[in-house]
Design an enzyme around this catalytic site. Structure first.
Site, mmCIF file in Angstrom:
data_model
loop_
_atom_site.group_PDB
_atom_site.id
_atom_site.type_symbol
_atom_site.label_atom_id
_atom_site.label_comp_id
_atom_site.label_asym_id
_atom_site.label_seq_id
_atom_site.Cartn_x
_atom_site.Cartn_y
_atom_site.Cartn_z
ATOM 1 N N GLU A 144 0.832 -1.205 0.000
ATOM 2 C CA GLU A 144 0.000 0.000 0.000
ATOM 3 C C GLU A 144 0.871 1.260 0.000
ATOM 4 O O GLU A 144 0.478 2.299 -0.517
ATOM 5 C CB GLU A 144 -0.899 0.021 1.247
ATOM 6 N N ASP A 202 -12.420 -4.225 -2.546
ATOM 7 C CA ASP A 202 -13.404 -5.314 -2.700
ATOM 8 C C ASP A 202 -14.769 -4.818 -2.241
ATOM 9 O O ASP A 202 -14.869 -3.955 -1.376
ATOM 10 C CB ASP A 202 -12.969 -6.546 -1.893
HETATM 11 N N1 ADE Z 1 -9.103 -4.317 3.577
HETATM 12 C C1 ADE Z 1 -9.417 -4.475 2.282
HETATM 13 N N2 ADE Z 1 -10.592 -5.121 2.151
HETATM 14 C C2 ADE Z 1 -11.034 -5.378 3.404
HETATM 15 C C3 ADE Z 1 -12.175 -6.008 3.931
HETATM 16 N N3 ADE Z 1 -13.117 -6.517 3.149
HETATM 17 N N4 ADE Z 1 -12.289 -6.084 5.273
HETATM 18 C C4 ADE Z 1 -11.345 -5.568 6.071
HETATM 19 N N5 ADE Z 1 -10.254 -4.970 5.638
HETATM 20 C C5 ADE Z 1 -10.100 -4.861 4.306
#
Ligand code: ADE
Length: 263
Positions: A34, A221
């Site tokens: 990141e 996501d």
């Molecule tokens: N970081 C990236 N995606 C995530 C998720 N779905 N839950 C927690 N941290 C995350």
């Protein structure tokens, strides 16, 4: 009776911290991947003399942009598994250690998050978070329940929010990447658009030590979508961290020469 002493001349009045230009920032991140776009963009170097206790895996990259001291602090890798030390425990420790060692004027917690499409999140959106809370600290006893949720406001940046075009939303933090039904209910109760694994922990420490903190989260996501979280996350990680790097860079350019109270 003697007359009261005259007020001190204006120039000798103590300068309120919020009226001084921001000179040092600490960007708290969880994963090396990141951080890479920012490390490259600002040509940051790995700090060779650690300001942290001997033996900890915590890592600092530093450099300057037009006189602004930039520090990216990461929790480093697990000694045997070799993975990044993600989650709230490590995030709170590095936030505490960074504030003690660097005395930053501002904390920026930047990272990736899951986003809820029902709340307007799309892959690669970068959000400036308005408030943060936990979703996995359930203590069903009066007052302890609110303590567990740990709701905190991000430092308000009304001018920056107008000048830099980022989506706004609330962030919910827990120590799991997946989401069980009881976490889902808490996230909904938190009215969150985003779900991460560090934000509320960073907010707790920044609040404790009275350092302004802002939170920038990029969506890797869609939590309420139909793809498995880890698959979607890994597929989007590289492109989304590039978007995050762009957005944090815009904020760094914006901070230059400004006081905290101007944000
Ligand atoms: N970081 C990236 N995606 C995530 C998720 N779905 N839950 C927690 N941290 C995350």
């Amino acid at each position: 009776m003697a007359p009261p002493p005259p007020p001190p001349p204006a120039e000798s009045l103590p300068t309120c911290d919020s009226k001084r230009s921001i000179s040092t920032i600490a960007i708290i991140m969880a994963m090396q991947t990141e951080a890479l776009p920012l490390i490259n963009k600002f040509n940051l170097s790995l700090a060779l003399h650690s300001v942290f206790p001997v033996g900890v895996p915590w890592v600092r990259y530093h450099g300057t942009y037009k006189g602004l001291s930039i520090n990216i602090v990461l929790p480093g890798k697990h000694p045997t598994l070799g993975v990044d030390n993600v989650g709230t425990v490590c995030a709170s420790l590095i936030t505490y250690a960074s504030i003690q060692a660097l005395q930053p004027d501002l904390i920026i917690n930047a990272g990736t998050a899951g986003g809820f499409k029902a709340k307007g999140a799309c892959i690669a959106d970068v959000f400036l978070v308005s408030e943060v809370a936990f979703h996995d600290r359930r203590i069903p006893i009066p007052a302890f329940d609110l303590y567990g949720v740990g709701l905190r406001q991000a430092f308000a940046t009304p001018n920056m929010s107008k000048d830099i075009n980022l989506k706004a939303g609330k962030l919910s933090t827990g120590d799991s990447m997946d989401m069980c039904p009881i976490d889902e209910s808490s996230i909904i109760a938190n009215d969150a658009t985003l779900k991460d694994m560090e934000g509320a922990a960073v907010a707790y420490v920044a609040d404790l030590l009275k350092v302004p903190a802002i939170f920038m989260k990029a969506v890797t996501d869609i939590v309420d979508g139909d793809r498995p979280t880890s698959e979607e996350y890994l597929e989007n990680l590289s492109a989304v961290t590039a978007a995050l790097g762009q957005a944090v860079s815009q904020v760094i350019y914006y901070l230059n020469g400004k006081c905290i109270s101007e944000l």
